[in-house]
Every structure is written in C-alpha cells, then in structure tokens.
Design an enzyme around this catalytic site. Structure first.
Site, PDB file in Angstrom:
ATOM      1  N   HIS A  99       0.814  -1.223   0.000  1.00  0.00           N
ATOM      2  CA  HIS A  99       0.000   0.000   0.000  1.00  0.00           C
ATOM      3  C   HIS A  99       0.846   1.272   0.000  1.00  0.00           C
ATOM      4  CE1 HIS A  99       0.373  -0.155   4.542  1.00  0.00           C
ATOM      5  NE2 HIS A  99       0.488   1.148   4.347  1.00  0.00           N
ATOM      6  N   ASP A 129      -0.096  -7.506   1.288  1.00  0.00           N
ATOM      7  CA  ASP A 129       0.440  -6.159   1.487  1.00  0.00           C
ATOM      8  C   ASP A 129       1.966  -6.153   1.584  1.00  0.00           C
ATOM      9  OD1 ASP A 129       0.334  -3.443   1.642  1.00  0.00           O
ATOM     10  OD2 ASP A 129      -0.468  -3.335   3.672  1.00  0.00           O
ATOM     11  N   GLY A 204       3.496   6.356   8.461  1.00  0.00           N
ATOM     12  CA  GLY A 204       4.869   6.519   7.976  1.00  0.00           C
ATOM     13  C   GLY A 204       5.754   5.349   8.378  1.00  0.00           C
ATOM     14  N   SER A 206       4.776   2.224   8.140  1.00  0.00           N
ATOM     15  CA  SER A 206       4.408   1.052   7.341  1.00  0.00           C
ATOM     16  C   SER A 206       5.592   0.557   6.519  1.00  0.00           C
ATOM     17  CB  SER A 206       3.254   1.397   6.393  1.00  0.00           C
ATOM     18  OG  SER A 206       2.072   1.630   7.098  1.00  0.00           O
ATOM     19  N   LEU A 258      -5.818 -25.840  -4.340  1.00  0.00           N
ATOM     20  CA  LEU A 258      -6.335 -27.192  -4.168  1.00  0.00           C
ATOM     21  C   LEU A 258      -7.621 -27.378  -4.960  1.00  0.00           C
ATOM     22  CD1 LEU A 258      -6.163 -29.965  -2.785  1.00  0.00           C
ATOM     23  CD2 LEU A 258      -7.327 -28.957  -0.811  1.00  0.00           C
ATOM     24  N   GLY A 259      -8.453 -26.326  -4.947  1.00  0.00           N
ATOM     25  CA  GLY A 259      -9.687 -26.379  -5.746  1.00  0.00           C
ATOM     26  C   GLY A 259     -10.916 -26.809  -4.983  1.00  0.00           C
ATOM     27  N   VAL A 260     -11.047 -26.328  -3.741  1.00  0.00           N
ATOM     28  CA  VAL A 260     -12.237 -26.645  -2.950  1.00  0.00           C
ATOM     29  C   VAL A 260     -12.764 -25.390  -2.268  1.00  0.00           C
ATOM     30  CG1 VAL A 260     -11.568 -29.029  -2.494  1.00  0.00           C
ATOM     31  CG2 VAL A 260     -10.862 -27.229  -0.897  1.00  0.00           C
TER      32      VAL A 260
END
Length: 353
Positions: A99, A129, A204, A206, A258-260
């Site tokens: 950010h 982030d 500042g 961050s 994984l696809g769930v």
C-alpha cells in the site's frame, strides 16, 4: 505504564548477569546493560532501514484549490518505510508494504546517511500487502547489508521488541514495546496472522522492521488502529521472507491451489464425529487438483502435510504456501474413516482455496 513493566522484567533477567560478573569485578549497573543492548541493536540496524516517499498522480484538483475553471492534474505524496532484505552485485532489495508503493509514479528511497535515490518496484502482492523495491548500489550505500531475519516460531507474548521506521517523516525513529498478541486477524486480507505490539507504530512506519532484542527482524510493521493506543500490527517475518523471495524471482507470488470451497464445522458436529479440528468441503471445482485426486463434497479435511486444519484461516495459509507442482498429503475424514489422499498442487488463479 507498560515501559515500567518492561524495565522491571529486564531487571530480573539481568540480575543474574550482574551477580555473576560482580564476583569477578565491581558490580555492573543492569540499567546500563539494558541501554547498551538497545543502543547496539539500533546502531547496527539503522543503516539498513529506509524512508520511502512515493509520488502519485491523484487526478483533478479540488475546486477550492483551482486558480481557473479548468482542473489540472496534481501529484500527492505517500510516506512509508522499508528495510534491506537482500543485495546482489548491483542492487539492494528493500521490502515494504504494497500500500506504500502500489499507485506510485515515482519512488524515492532515503537512507540513514541522507543519501536519496530512485527505487523501482520488483514485485508486489496486494493480498498480503508486501512489496519489494530495488535501488542501484552507489558508492554512498555500498557498505549497507541486509538485516538479519529471525523467525516467529519461538515468539511469545511478552517478548521485548523494537520498531523502526519514519513516523510522520521523522526518519529513523525507534520505539520499544512488547509482543501483545500473536496470530491476530483484522479482516484486512485473506492471509492474516499479525503480530500485535504496543511498540509505537504511526503513519509513515508502514514497511519498517519489528526487531527482537538481538537485532533480528521478526516482522514488518503494517497496520494500526487509528482510534486505539498501543495497537500496532506486523506481518510475521516468515511470511515476508518467503513471499519476498518469490517477488524477486518471479515478480509475483505463486500460490498453491487445491480447488475446494470449505466451511468450518460447528461444535455440535465436531462432538458427533469425535474430532477437534477440520473443515468441511462444500464444493469441489471441476478440473481442480482436488477433483483429479478424488476429494469429494462432504469430506472433512483434517490436515495437509501433517499440519492440522483448525479453521478457514489455517486452510488459506497452508494451501497458499504450497508451491505449484508440489505434492501434498491431504488427510480427510470420509464416512467416519480417515483416508490419506495425495494431491499435486496447481497455481492459484483467483479460484478459491
């Protein structure tokens, strides 16, 4: 008041040191030892902590600032911090928050000795982030080394920490506090396990480092609660280390898929199934690794590679840290029987878990 308790605990720790050394020579002042320890950490780490100024074209000037009827573009400035995490023959690589730099038109990196240079984004991951910026090594910064990276595996609430950054553009400010809590979830992103600290973190800061008393980075300052006091949050260094390596290598983070779709299991169901952990599979995506390996709707995922899944947050973290093409051992509960299913993980492309 918390500073008083910090010093009190330090007196107890250093009492034994002073007693041992007093047998050999005159008594050592424990306060002096405390001051020297903190001063040494700050002195050694400060050169590798930077101030980051970014300039962004924000759009049209507000009416109250116009000198004519025609609006004109204007630039705004964003302030942040960062620290050197890697260097090679030509560049220093600096980690910061996404950010801080995500909308930047230009990035200025300012070092402890006052030297300023232009930075370039290597890669960024908005979901966690984290971003990496590189600067070309110049004669004035050729001696700067990456900070030593620690781990969060052995951290405990109450441990002393030092926060570094540039609050309100007051470059290279360091504050002292303790770890107030671990594994905090603020609802900012899907991948959260923040370290909470009462070391002062302000606008500042961050991207600045959160250090232990030996000078190892244990986190990266990321968030504050504006209305609170002594409530700062840092991304654990284990996450920063792993993702920054990917950003430097690929320019992005390659997450496992994984696809769930899963949901947490209520207390009543856990008791009925005689389990203390696990998440329920409510959907298996077509063509996904899970579908190919035989995982079905209604299965309960208990663990992945031996790591227990306690909740949705655990599931996200564990899956996201698996690498594409990596083989994973998924333990499921199906018809009250435990089954091990081997899955080849694929790269996540905004598809869920």
């Amino acid at each position: 008041m918390h500073q008083f308790y910090i010093l009190l605990s330090l007196f107890s720790i250093l009492f034994f040191i002073s007693c041992e050394k007093s047998e050999k020579k005159e008594k050592i002042d424990p306060v002096a030892l405390i001051q020297e320890r903190f001063a040494k950490v700050i002195q050694e780490t400060a050169p590798s902590v930077v101030t980051i100024l970014t300039y962004t074209k924000s759009g049209k000037t507000p009416i109250i600032f116009r000198f004519s009827e025609e609006p004109f573009p204007f630039d705004s400035e964003t302030l942040g911090s960062g620290f050197v995490i890697k260097r090679d023959q030509n560049f220093l690589y600096i980690v910061t928050n996404s950010h801080v730099v995500e909308k930047s038109k230009t990035i200025t990196v300012k070092f402890y000795n006052g030297y300023e240079t232009t930075g370039k984004i290597v890669g960024q991951d908005k979901q966690t982030d984290i971003a990496v910026v590189k600067v070309k090594i110049d004669e004035k910064i050729k001696g700067i080394k990456p900070l030593k990276l620690g781990t969060t595996k052995y951290l405990k609430v109450g441990y002393l920490v030092i926060s570094g950054g540039s609050p309100y553009n007051l470059g290279h400010t360091f504050t002292l506090g303790i770890i107030s809590a671990l594994n905090r979830n603020l609802g900012i992103s899907p991948y959260e396990n923040y370290i909470q600290t009462d070391a002062a973190i302000n606008p500042g800061d961050s991207g600045g480092p959160l250090l232990d008393i030996n000078g190892y980075v244990i986190g990266m300052n990321t968030a504050i609660i504006q209305s609170g006091q002594g409530l700062g949050f840092a991304i654990p260094i284990d996450t920063v280390r792993e993702l920054s390596q990917q950003l430097i290598k690929y320019g992005k983070v390659r997450r496992g898929w994984l696809g769930v779709l899963v949901q947490e299991i209520d207390h009543k169901m856990r008791k009925k199934l005689n389990i203390d952990y696990g998440v329920l599979v409510i959907k298996v995506f077509k063509g996904s690794p899970a579908k190919k390996s035989g995982i079905k709707t209604g299965d309960i995922i208990l663990s992945i590679n031996g790591v227990q899944i306690r909740n949705l947050q655990d599931m996200r973290h564990i899956i996201s840290r698996l690498k594409p093409e990596e083989k994973a051992s998924v333990e499921i509960l199906r018809n009250r029987k435990k089954v091990i299913i081997n899955v080849v993980i694929e790269e996540k492309l905004d598809k869920g878990n």
